[in-house]
Motif scaffolding. Structure first.
Motif, PDB file in Angstrom:
ATOM      1  N   ASP A 259       0.859  -1.195   0.000  1.00  0.00           N
ATOM      2  CA  ASP A 259       0.000   0.000   0.000  1.00  0.00           C
ATOM      3  C   ASP A 259       0.890   1.239   0.000  1.00  0.00           C
ATOM      4  O   ASP A 259       0.557   2.265  -0.594  1.00  0.00           O
ATOM      5  CB  ASP A 259      -0.893   0.051   1.251  1.00  0.00           C
ATOM      6  CG  ASP A 259      -1.981  -1.006   1.181  1.00  0.00           C
ATOM      7  OD1 ASP A 259      -2.224  -1.522   0.069  1.00  0.00           O
ATOM      8  OD2 ASP A 259      -2.554  -1.329   2.239  1.00  0.00           O
ATOM      9  N   ASP A 260       2.027   1.131   0.708  1.00  0.00           N
ATOM     10  CA  ASP A 260       2.948   2.264   0.809  1.00  0.00           C
ATOM     11  C   ASP A 260       3.992   2.273  -0.298  1.00  0.00           C
ATOM     12  O   ASP A 260       4.439   3.330  -0.719  1.00  0.00           O
ATOM     13  CB  ASP A 260       3.734   2.184   2.136  1.00  0.00           C
ATOM     14  CG  ASP A 260       2.977   2.827   3.265  1.00  0.00           C
ATOM     15  OD1 ASP A 260       1.980   3.496   2.987  1.00  0.00           O
ATOM     16  OD2 ASP A 260       3.389   2.638   4.421  1.00  0.00           O
ATOM     17  N   ARG A 267       2.038   7.435  -2.992  1.00  0.00           N
ATOM     18  CA  ARG A 267       1.406   8.737  -2.750  1.00  0.00           C
ATOM     19  C   ARG A 267       2.398   9.895  -2.787  1.00  0.00           C
ATOM     20  O   ARG A 267       2.008  11.060  -2.813  1.00  0.00           O
ATOM     21  CB  ARG A 267       0.621   8.730  -1.436  1.00  0.00           C
ATOM     22  CG  ARG A 267       1.451   8.580  -0.194  1.00  0.00           C
ATOM     23  CD  ARG A 267       0.566   8.656   1.054  1.00  0.00           C
ATOM     24  NE  ARG A 267       1.333   8.441   2.255  1.00  0.00           N
ATOM     25  CZ  ARG A 267       1.734   7.242   2.681  1.00  0.00           C
ATOM     26  NH1 ARG A 267       1.435   6.157   1.987  1.00  0.00           N
ATOM     27  NH2 ARG A 267       2.435   7.131   3.782  1.00  0.00           N
ATOM     28  N   TYR A 268       3.689   9.610  -2.779  1.00  0.00           N
ATOM     29  CA  TYR A 268       4.667  10.694  -2.843  1.00  0.00           C
ATOM     30  C   TYR A 268       5.007  11.084  -4.277  1.00  0.00           C
ATOM     31  O   TYR A 268       5.718  12.056  -4.496  1.00  0.00           O
ATOM     32  CB  TYR A 268       5.965  10.282  -2.135  1.00  0.00           C
ATOM     33  CG  TYR A 268       5.816  10.159  -0.636  1.00  0.00           C
ATOM     34  CD1 TYR A 268       5.800  11.302   0.166  1.00  0.00           C
ATOM     35  CD2 TYR A 268       5.691   8.918  -0.031  1.00  0.00           C
ATOM     36  CE1 TYR A 268       5.669  11.201   1.541  1.00  0.00           C
ATOM     37  CE2 TYR A 268       5.566   8.797   1.350  1.00  0.00           C
ATOM     38  CZ  TYR A 268       5.553   9.942   2.129  1.00  0.00           C
ATOM     39  OH  TYR A 268       5.424   9.838   3.485  1.00  0.00           O
ATOM     40  N   LEU A 269       4.546  10.292  -5.247  1.00  0.00           N
ATOM     41  CA  LEU A 269       4.989  10.511  -6.631  1.00  0.00           C
ATOM     42  C   LEU A 269       3.889  11.130  -7.477  1.00  0.00           C
ATOM     43  O   LEU A 269       2.730  10.710  -7.402  1.00  0.00           O
ATOM     44  CB  LEU A 269       5.416   9.172  -7.252  1.00  0.00           C
ATOM     45  CG  LEU A 269       6.511   8.405  -6.493  1.00  0.00           C
ATOM     46  CD1 LEU A 269       6.800   7.078  -7.182  1.00  0.00           C
ATOM     47  CD2 LEU A 269       7.790   9.241  -6.389  1.00  0.00           C
ATOM     48  N   PRO A 270       4.268  12.088  -8.331  1.00  0.00           N
ATOM     49  CA  PRO A 270       3.270  12.745  -9.184  1.00  0.00           C
ATOM     50  C   PRO A 270       2.925  11.905 -10.413  1.00  0.00           C
ATOM     51  O   PRO A 270       1.935  12.165 -11.091  1.00  0.00           O
ATOM     52  CB  PRO A 270       3.982  14.036  -9.619  1.00  0.00           C
ATOM     53  CG  PRO A 270       5.437  13.699  -9.575  1.00  0.00           C
ATOM     54  CD  PRO A 270       5.606  12.695  -8.472  1.00  0.00           C
ATOM     55  N   VAL A 271       3.774  10.936 -10.731  1.00  0.00           N
ATOM     56  CA  VAL A 271       3.589  10.106 -11.922  1.00  0.00           C
ATOM     57  C   VAL A 271       3.725   8.653 -11.473  1.00  0.00           C
ATOM     58  O   VAL A 271       4.571   8.361 -10.629  1.00  0.00           O
ATOM     59  CB  VAL A 271       4.694  10.421 -12.963  1.00  0.00           C
ATOM     60  CG1 VAL A 271       4.620   9.467 -14.141  1.00  0.00           C
ATOM     61  CG2 VAL A 271       4.604  11.866 -13.417  1.00  0.00           C
ATOM     62  N   TRP A 371      11.147   8.759  -3.600  1.00  0.00           N
ATOM     63  CA  TRP A 371      11.624   9.287  -4.888  1.00  0.00           C
ATOM     64  C   TRP A 371      12.869   8.536  -5.356  1.00  0.00           C
ATOM     65  O   TRP A 371      13.022   8.236  -6.538  1.00  0.00           O
ATOM     66  CB  TRP A 371      11.927  10.780  -4.768  1.00  0.00           C
ATOM     67  CG  TRP A 371      10.745  11.640  -5.098  1.00  0.00           C
ATOM     68  CD1 TRP A 371       9.793  12.087  -4.227  1.00  0.00           C
ATOM     69  CD2 TRP A 371      10.383  12.154  -6.390  1.00  0.00           C
ATOM     70  NE1 TRP A 371       8.866  12.847  -4.898  1.00  0.00           N
ATOM     71  CE2 TRP A 371       9.205  12.910  -6.218  1.00  0.00           C
ATOM     72  CE3 TRP A 371      10.953  12.059  -7.649  1.00  0.00           C
ATOM     73  CZ2 TRP A 371       8.577  13.560  -7.279  1.00  0.00           C
ATOM     74  CZ3 TRP A 371      10.330  12.705  -8.717  1.00  0.00           C
ATOM     75  CH2 TRP A 371       9.142  13.448  -8.524  1.00  0.00           C
ATOM     76  N   ILE A 372      13.774   8.263  -4.417  1.00  0.00           N
ATOM     77  CA  ILE A 372      15.004   7.558  -4.817  1.00  0.00           C
ATOM     78  C   ILE A 372      14.660   6.152  -5.303  1.00  0.00           C
ATOM     79  O   ILE A 372      15.176   5.692  -6.331  1.00  0.00           O
ATOM     80  CB  ILE A 372      16.014   7.533  -3.644  1.00  0.00           C
ATOM     81  CG1 ILE A 372      16.512   8.951  -3.359  1.00  0.00           C
ATOM     82  CG2 ILE A 372      17.183   6.600  -3.962  1.00  0.00           C
ATOM     83  CD1 ILE A 372      17.427   9.068  -2.148  1.00  0.00           C
TER      84      ILE A 372
END
Ligand code: ADP
Ligand code: GLC
Length: 486
Positions: A259-260, A267-271, A371-372
């Motif tokens: 889920d994470d 949920r942290y990524l725009p794409v 992101w990394i």
């Protein structure tokens, strides 16, 4: 009928986390809760939890409580609330004298009492709740006295007559050793005779050891680490006691909370992206590099590192290897982590020497960690030892090829890529030395230059499934082995 589980841990994600213990405590208890088991989860009410404004409420029958540890008396109370995204109630042990501090861990002479209080508070609150657990599940040295307390100080209480204890070892590198002069604080009464006597003579008490000796079952977080800690190289003195446990020691690989950690809905990524359409990964790489000022490194393969910067994680191997690779523009690097000053300084110096290829972010950031995982091409985990490791499993799901040392959970979760078969999910090296790591990174870089192999690697990696639905069921099997069908 569900199992009743009293679960005690020093960390719980995302509220109070320094590493994987927090992720696993959260994911395992949520899995059991979803399954319908009756959980009572106890964690300290650290200052940082209090500051998160969770809207916790006092449990009215768990107020104005007191526990004595020899001459030391502490007042505490219990609050309840839920972590974001879950309806599992948590029980927070609010003892300002011990937990209202800036960090999760400290180095004071009362460190053992902080977690003894947590452990005993969990047992005493179970009594007040009339909660008769099938399983007392303790984690790491902090709560490792739970099993012995159950057999001594709390043995009189019929409530616990059917309770069996489990100690999960997440990392044997931290054993919670304190001075023998504190023995009276344990409140064991005549049970003090059960303390490890040679250690006592030598002036010390080892928390982890007593969990290993007295838990009804000891688990650790991967099958390979379960074998490794039975040897002097990895057992750090605990190996004879672990070997003596026989089949009372089992290794269960951690799971991943998808889920994470999944590029399809992170949920942290725009794409977002998925195995059958990885275009989004390149977009995220460009966005991250531009944001970090590394736009010029876009055409280079990007290495990622997210780690506590301690010797366990193999950071010692980086200085002889990375400068040479960076010097000939073989790759870029984005590193995130904090820890020992010498390692922080090394990464900072890399950034100074190669400002167009390297960014080092000192500190802790969930967002940057995600992101990394998504933007890097290759993920480094050259650990000296690794009980399980989570980041390599996250990397697999993000199609970020892990380069890992063949140890512990890394060996159990990453398989060597074979050029002839097109099988395997990453690159493993055996020897803990610079040549090993250099070989690992060079092998990955060579594969990166061959799109057919790289495509296979990413596809194989992203197809792996380490979900808690599977790994959690293995814990339930062990509960069943201990107490029978619930
Ligand atoms: P360990 O528990 O030994 O640190 P694991 O791989 O099991 O190793 O778990 C580490 C967890 O902590 C992962 O969820 C990882 O993303 C996270 N983590 C480690 N360092 C940082 C950091 N500096 N910022 C954000 N997350 C971090
Ligand atoms: C420890 C280990 C790590 C493991 C984590 C969760 O901190 O170092 O390998 O994944 O606990 O079990």
């Amino acid at each position: 009928m569900p199992y009743r589980v009293l679960f005690v841990s020093a960390e719980y994600a995302p509220l109070a986390k320094t590493g994987g213990l927090a992720d696993v405590s959260t994911a395992l208890t949520r899995y059991l809760h979803r399954r319908g088991d009756d959980l009572r989860v106890f964690v300290p009410y650290y200052r940082r939890i209090a500051e998160q404004g969770l809207g916790c409420v006092p449990v009215d029958y768990l107020q104005d409580l007191e526990l004595a540890f020899g001459p030391h008396r502490y007042r505490y109370r219990v609050l309840t609330g839920t972590a974001p995204g879950s309806d599992l109630p948590l029980y927070f042990v609010d003892c300002p004298a011990l937990f209202d501090r800036p960090g999760i861990y400290g180095s004071g002479e009362d460190e053992h009492r902080r977690f003894l209080l947590l452990t005993r508070a969990a047992l005493e609150c179970a009594q007040r709740m009339g909660f008769a657990p099938h399983i007392l599940h303790c984690n790491d040295w902090h709560t490792a006295f739970g099993p012995l307390l159950l057999k001594t100080a709390y043995a009189w209480d019929r409530l616990f007559a059917g309770t069996r204890s489990v100690l999960t070892i997440h990392n044997i590198g931290y054993q919670g050793v304190f001075g023998a002069a504190h023995a009276g604080e344990l409140g064991l009464g005549s049970g003090e005779a059960l303390l490890h006597q040679d250690d006592l003579q030598a002036g010390r008490i080892n928390s982890m050891l007593h969990g290993i000796l007295y838990a009804d079952l000891v688990t650790t977080v991967s099958p390979t680490y379960a074998r490794e800690i039975c040897t002097p190289e990895f057992g750090l003195g605990m190996e004879p006691y672990l070997r003596a446990r026989g089949d009372g020691l089992v290794g269960i690989l951690n799971g991943v909370d998808y889920d994470d950690w999944d590029p399809r809905h992170d949920r942290y990524l725009p794409v977002h992206y998925a195995a059958d359409d990885v275009d989004g990964k390149a977009v995220l790489k460009r966005q991250l590099l531009e944001r970090l000022g590394l736009g010029g490194a876009l055409e280079l393969p990007l290495l990622g590192l997210v780690s506590r910067l301690v010797a366990q994680k193999g950071i010692d191997l980086l200085p002889p290897v990375l400068p040479e690779l960076l010097g000939r523009r073989a790759c870029g690097l984005v590193a995130l982590g904090s820890g020992e000053p010498r390692f922080e300084e090394f990464l900072a110096s890399l950034q100074r020497a190669y400002p167009e290829q390297v960014v080092y972010h000192r500190g802790y950031s969930d967002e940057l960690a995600h992101w990394i995982e998504a933007a890097a091409d290759i993920f480094l985990m050259p650990s000296l030892y690794e009980p399980c490791g989570l980041n390599q499993m996250y990397s697999l799901r993000y199609g970020t090829v892990p380069v890992v040392r063949r140890t512990g959970g890394l060996a159990d979760s990453v398989s060597q890529y074979s050029r002839s078969h097109g099988s395997g999910t990453g690159v493993l090296f055996d020897h803990y030395d610079a040549a090993g790591l250099r070989w690992g990174i060079e092998t990955a870089l060579a594969l990166y230059r061959e799109p057919r192999h790289w495509h296979n690697l990413m596809a194989n990696a992203m197809a792996q499934d380490f979900s808690w639905e599977r790994q959690g069921a293995l814990y339930v099997d062990e509960y069943r082995r201990l107490v029978g069908p619930a």
